[in-house]
Design a protein around this motif. Structure first.
Motif, PDB file in Angstrom:
ATOM      1  N   PRO A   4       2.533   7.472   4.140  1.00 16.86           N
ATOM      2  CA  PRO A   4       2.637   6.029   3.935  1.00 16.86           C
ATOM      3  C   PRO A   4       1.612   5.555   2.921  1.00 16.86           C
ATOM      4  O   PRO A   4       0.541   6.140   2.789  1.00 16.86           O
ATOM      5  N   ILE A   5       1.970   4.516   2.208  1.00 22.44           N
ATOM      6  CA  ILE A   5       1.019   3.939   1.267  1.00 22.44           C
ATOM      7  C   ILE A   5       0.076   3.028   2.032  1.00 22.44           C
ATOM      8  O   ILE A   5       0.396   2.538   3.106  1.00 22.44           O
ATOM      9  N   SER A   6      -1.073   2.813   1.476  1.00 21.62           N
ATOM     10  CA  SER A   6      -2.073   1.979   2.127  1.00 21.62           C
ATOM     11  C   SER A   6      -1.646   0.516   2.098  1.00 21.62           C
ATOM     12  O   SER A   6      -1.107   0.030   1.107  1.00 21.62           O
ATOM     13  N   ASP A   7      -1.889  -0.194   3.197  1.00 21.13           N
ATOM     14  CA  ASP A   7      -1.624  -1.631   3.237  1.00 21.13           C
ATOM     15  C   ASP A   7      -2.753  -2.424   2.599  1.00 21.13           C
ATOM     16  O   ASP A   7      -2.658  -3.631   2.449  1.00 21.13           O
ATOM     17  N   ASN A  89       7.074   1.777   2.112  1.00 23.09           N
ATOM     18  CA  ASN A  89       6.655   3.138   1.791  1.00 23.09           C
ATOM     19  C   ASN A  89       7.699   3.835   0.926  1.00 23.09           C
ATOM     20  O   ASN A  89       8.875   3.471   0.958  1.00 23.09           O
ATOM     21  N   PRO A  90       7.278   4.859   0.184  1.00 21.77           N
ATOM     22  CA  PRO A  90       8.262   5.680  -0.528  1.00 21.77           C
ATOM     23  C   PRO A  90       9.267   6.234   0.477  1.00 21.77           C
ATOM     24  O   PRO A  90       8.918   6.547   1.609  1.00 21.77           O
ATOM     25  N   GLY A  91      10.509   6.333   0.068  1.00 26.00           N
ATOM     26  CA  GLY A  91      11.562   6.753   0.978  1.00 26.00           C
ATOM     27  C   GLY A  91      12.333   5.570   1.526  1.00 26.00           C
ATOM     28  O   GLY A  91      13.335   5.727   2.203  1.00 26.00           O
ATOM     29  N   TYR A  92      11.869   4.366   1.224  1.00 25.94           N
ATOM     30  CA  TYR A  92      12.539   3.139   1.647  1.00 25.94           C
ATOM     31  C   TYR A  92      13.954   3.088   1.084  1.00 25.94           C
ATOM     32  O   TYR A  92      14.871   2.648   1.739  1.00 25.94           O
ATOM     33  N   TRP A  93      14.091   3.567  -0.130  1.00 23.14           N
ATOM     34  CA  TRP A  93      15.402   3.626  -0.778  1.00 23.14           C
ATOM     35  C   TRP A  93      16.041   4.945  -0.385  1.00 23.14           C
ATOM     36  O   TRP A  93      15.448   6.000  -0.526  1.00 23.14           O
ATOM     37  N   SER A  94      17.249   4.917   0.069  1.00 16.28           N
ATOM     38  CA  SER A  94      17.896   6.133   0.574  1.00 16.28           C
ATOM     39  C   SER A  94      18.080   7.188  -0.504  1.00 16.28           C
ATOM     40  O   SER A  94      18.140   8.373  -0.208  1.00 16.28           O
TER      41      SER A  94
END
Length: 99
Positions: A4-7, A89-94
């Motif tokens: 996950p990317i940092s918030d 996060n990356p992966g949000y787009w299928s």
């Protein structure tokens, strides 16, 4: 599995690709020279919209990041309560490949 990317709005990865770098430069120009012309903070979101746009372009690339930023800007108005709205996060787009 993707990390996950940092918030944290201060943690913004370097954009990849020339288009993402150009868009990130435009957002940084806005943040440095134009944003201060407004009277006080007017963004109802956390992180503020320009930081969201910068991070979305840096994480998701020029096209997907711009779409995310445009959707975020479309929420800006009295019809939306605002609040915490982090960049997905990356992966949000299928169709996005996670490396």
């Amino acid at each position: 599995m993707c990390e996950p990317i940092s918030d944290d709005p201060q943690v913004i990865p370097q954009p990849k690709g020339p288009a993402a770098k150009a868009l990130a430069g435009a957002v940084r120009f806005y943040q440095k020279y134009l944003s201060g012309l407004k009277m006080g903070s007017t963004c109802r979101f956390d992180p503020v919209c320009s930081t969201y746009a910068l991070k979305s372009v840096s994480v998701h690339g020029a096209v997907k990041g711009t779409v995310l930023a445009a959707v975020r800007l479309a929420k800006c108005g009295p019809w939306h309560p605002g609040g915490f709205d982090p960049v997905p996060n990356p992966g949000y787009w299928s169709t996005e490949t996670v490396r």
